[in-house]
Design a protein around this motif. Structure first.
Motif, PDB file in Angstrom:
ATOM      1  N   ARG A  42      -0.987  -4.695   2.602  1.00 35.93           N
ATOM      2  CA  ARG A  42      -1.434  -5.981   2.049  1.00 35.93           C
ATOM      3  C   ARG A  42      -0.989  -6.174   0.608  1.00 35.93           C
ATOM      4  O   ARG A  42      -0.898  -7.287   0.121  1.00 35.93           O
ATOM      5  CB  ARG A  42      -2.945  -6.085   2.129  1.00 35.93           C
ATOM      6  CG  ARG A  42      -3.432  -6.045   3.579  1.00 35.93           C
ATOM      7  CD  ARG A  42      -4.842  -6.390   3.639  1.00 35.93           C
ATOM      8  NE  ARG A  42      -4.980  -7.773   3.160  1.00 35.93           N
ATOM      9  CZ  ARG A  42      -5.929  -8.590   3.504  1.00 35.93           C
ATOM     10  NH1 ARG A  42      -6.850  -8.169   4.334  1.00 35.93           N
ATOM     11  NH2 ARG A  42      -6.001  -9.815   3.032  1.00 35.93           N
ATOM     12  N   HIS A  43      -0.734  -5.067  -0.108  1.00 35.79           N
ATOM     13  CA  HIS A  43      -0.421  -5.131  -1.531  1.00 35.79           C
ATOM     14  C   HIS A  43       0.980  -4.600  -1.826  1.00 35.79           C
ATOM     15  O   HIS A  43       1.187  -3.918  -2.821  1.00 35.79           O
ATOM     16  CB  HIS A  43      -1.446  -4.330  -2.342  1.00 35.79           C
ATOM     17  CG  HIS A  43      -2.848  -4.698  -2.042  1.00 35.79           C
ATOM     18  ND1 HIS A  43      -3.417  -5.878  -2.467  1.00 35.79           N
ATOM     19  CD2 HIS A  43      -3.815  -4.059  -1.331  1.00 35.79           C
ATOM     20  CE1 HIS A  43      -4.675  -5.938  -2.041  1.00 35.79           C
ATOM     21  NE2 HIS A  43      -4.936  -4.852  -1.345  1.00 35.79           N
ATOM     22  N   ARG A  44       1.931  -4.898  -0.959  1.00 35.84           N
ATOM     23  CA  ARG A  44       3.277  -4.344  -1.135  1.00 35.84           C
ATOM     24  C   ARG A  44       4.157  -5.210  -2.020  1.00 35.84           C
ATOM     25  O   ARG A  44       5.290  -4.847  -2.308  1.00 35.84           O
ATOM     26  CB  ARG A  44       3.929  -4.099   0.211  1.00 35.84           C
ATOM     27  CG  ARG A  44       4.280  -5.332   1.001  1.00 35.84           C
ATOM     28  CD  ARG A  44       4.918  -4.954   2.322  1.00 35.84           C
ATOM     29  NE  ARG A  44       5.438  -6.116   2.989  1.00 35.84           N
ATOM     30  CZ  ARG A  44       4.761  -6.922   3.774  1.00 35.84           C
ATOM     31  NH1 ARG A  44       3.477  -6.667   3.991  1.00 35.84           N
ATOM     32  NH2 ARG A  44       5.309  -7.962   4.335  1.00 35.84           N
ATOM     33  N   GLY A  45       3.703  -6.350  -2.444  1.00 34.93           N
ATOM     34  CA  GLY A  45       4.469  -7.225  -3.325  1.00 34.93           C
ATOM     35  C   GLY A  45       5.618  -7.881  -2.584  1.00 34.93           C
ATOM     36  O   GLY A  45       5.449  -8.390  -1.478  1.00 34.93           O
ATOM     37  N   ASP A  46       6.803  -7.825  -3.193  1.00 35.83           N
ATOM     38  CA  ASP A  46       7.956  -8.468  -2.577  1.00 35.83           C
ATOM     39  C   ASP A  46       8.790  -7.501  -1.735  1.00 35.83           C
ATOM     40  O   ASP A  46       9.909  -7.820  -1.350  1.00 35.83           O
ATOM     41  CB  ASP A  46       8.836  -9.133  -3.643  1.00 35.83           C
ATOM     42  CG  ASP A  46       9.352  -8.140  -4.658  1.00 35.83           C
ATOM     43  OD1 ASP A  46       8.902  -6.986  -4.643  1.00 35.83           O
ATOM     44  OD2 ASP A  46      10.216  -8.531  -5.478  1.00 35.83           O
ATOM     45  N   GLN A  47       8.252  -6.323  -1.466  1.00 34.59           N
ATOM     46  CA  GLN A  47       8.970  -5.338  -0.649  1.00 34.59           C
ATOM     47  C   GLN A  47       9.007  -5.800   0.815  1.00 34.59           C
ATOM     48  O   GLN A  47       8.007  -6.293   1.346  1.00 34.59           O
ATOM     49  CB  GLN A  47       8.270  -3.982  -0.748  1.00 34.59           C
ATOM     50  CG  GLN A  47       9.000  -2.857  -0.073  1.00 34.59           C
ATOM     51  CD  GLN A  47       8.254  -1.533  -0.224  1.00 34.59           C
ATOM     52  OE1 GLN A  47       7.027  -1.519  -0.166  1.00 34.59           O
ATOM     53  NE2 GLN A  47       8.990  -0.466  -0.417  1.00 34.59           N
ATOM     54  N   LYS A  48      10.158  -5.630   1.463  1.00 32.11           N
ATOM     55  CA  LYS A  48      10.270  -6.035   2.863  1.00 32.11           C
ATOM     56  C   LYS A  48       9.402  -5.147   3.734  1.00 32.11           C
ATOM     57  O   LYS A  48       9.157  -3.982   3.422  1.00 32.11           O
ATOM     58  CB  LYS A  48      11.724  -5.935   3.325  1.00 32.11           C
ATOM     59  CG  LYS A  48      12.624  -6.980   2.741  1.00 32.11           C
ATOM     60  CD  LYS A  48      13.996  -6.871   3.375  1.00 32.11           C
ATOM     61  CE  LYS A  48      14.912  -7.943   2.850  1.00 32.11           C
ATOM     62  NZ  LYS A  48      16.233  -7.868   3.482  1.00 32.11           N
ATOM     63  N   MET A  49       8.963  -5.704   4.853  1.00 39.78           N
ATOM     64  CA  MET A  49       8.117  -4.969   5.792  1.00 39.78           C
ATOM     65  C   MET A  49       8.840  -3.741   6.344  1.00 39.78           C
ATOM     66  O   MET A  49       8.256  -2.660   6.451  1.00 39.78           O
ATOM     67  CB  MET A  49       7.701  -5.889   6.937  1.00 39.78           C
ATOM     68  CG  MET A  49       6.966  -5.180   8.053  1.00 39.78           C
ATOM     69  SD  MET A  49       5.338  -4.678   7.597  1.00 39.78           S
ATOM     70  CE  MET A  49       4.454  -6.142   7.987  1.00 39.78           C
ATOM     71  N   SER A  50      10.115  -3.883   6.694  1.00 40.63           N
ATOM     72  CA  SER A  50      10.852  -2.760   7.285  1.00 40.63           C
ATOM     73  C   SER A  50      10.993  -1.607   6.293  1.00 40.63           C
ATOM     74  O   SER A  50      10.869  -0.438   6.675  1.00 40.63           O
ATOM     75  CB  SER A  50      12.226  -3.218   7.772  1.00 40.63           C
ATOM     76  OG  SER A  50      13.002  -3.713   6.694  1.00 40.63           O
ATOM     77  N   VAL A  51      11.214  -1.900   5.033  1.00 41.72           N
ATOM     78  CA  VAL A  51      11.334  -0.848   4.016  1.00 41.72           C
ATOM     79  C   VAL A  51       9.991  -0.153   3.827  1.00 41.72           C
ATOM     80  O   VAL A  51       9.928   1.082   3.719  1.00 41.72           O
ATOM     81  CB  VAL A  51      11.852  -1.446   2.684  1.00 41.72           C
ATOM     82  CG1 VAL A  51      11.829  -0.418   1.572  1.00 41.72           C
ATOM     83  CG2 VAL A  51      13.248  -2.012   2.873  1.00 41.72           C
ATOM     84  N   HIS A  52       8.925  -0.917   3.809  1.00 39.86           N
ATOM     85  CA  HIS A  52       7.580  -0.339   3.682  1.00 39.86           C
ATOM     86  C   HIS A  52       7.284   0.602   4.853  1.00 39.86           C
ATOM     87  O   HIS A  52       6.790   1.718   4.649  1.00 39.86           O
ATOM     88  CB  HIS A  52       6.531  -1.457   3.621  1.00 39.86           C
ATOM     89  CG  HIS A  52       5.135  -0.956   3.622  1.00 39.86           C
ATOM     90  ND1 HIS A  52       4.570  -0.357   2.531  1.00 39.86           N
ATOM     91  CD2 HIS A  52       4.187  -0.955   4.603  1.00 39.86           C
ATOM     92  CE1 HIS A  52       3.326   0.003   2.833  1.00 39.86           C
ATOM     93  NE2 HIS A  52       3.079  -0.371   4.078  1.00 39.86           N
ATOM     94  N   LEU A  53       7.586   0.172   6.072  1.00 37.34           N
ATOM     95  CA  LEU A  53       7.322   1.005   7.247  1.00 37.34           C
ATOM     96  C   LEU A  53       8.174   2.264   7.243  1.00 37.34           C
ATOM     97  O   LEU A  53       7.696   3.340   7.650  1.00 37.34           O
ATOM     98  CB  LEU A  53       7.552   0.193   8.523  1.00 37.34           C
ATOM     99  CG  LEU A  53       6.560  -0.940   8.769  1.00 37.34           C
ATOM    100  CD1 LEU A  53       6.954  -1.731  10.016  1.00 37.34           C
ATOM    101  CD2 LEU A  53       5.148  -0.396   8.904  1.00 37.34           C
TER     102      LEU A  53
END
Length: 97
Positions: free
Chosen positions: A48-59
């Motif tokens: 929820r608090h990842r900012g402008d980071q893409k979802m795929s990079v976060h995962l």
């Protein structure tokens, strides 16, 4: 009929006693599982608090962190097992008769 042939409810293993016994035999497995769950929980929180980071990079980052924790726990478990087998109680060398 001998005394060993009768059934006793006391001898029956419950799931909790099996888990406790396995945890004592291999203590790093529950640590690895707990670490994996902690990383997944942290990943869900940070989702929820990842900012402008893409979802795929976060995962990908969370997957690598979880796998790293589990591999580290397995490595520590193997080192502990080797220590227990070879350093703490070394093989006795002797001649066979």
């Amino acid at each position: 009929m001998s005394s060993d042939d009768h059934w006793s409810a006391v001898e029956e293993d419950t799931q909790a006693s099996k888990l406790a016994r396995k945890s004592r035999e291999t203590p790093f497995v529950p640590i690895g599982v707990a670490g994996f769950v902690a990383v997944v929980g942290y990943g869900i929180y940070k989702l929820r608090h990842r900012g402008d980071q893409k979802m795929s990079v976060h995962l990908i980052h969370m997957r690598v962190a979880a796998q790293g924790f589990v591999v580290g726990a397995i490595t520590l478990g193997v080192i502990y097992s080797m220590y227990k087998d070879f350093v703490k109680s070394p093989l006795k060398t002797g001649t066979k008769k």
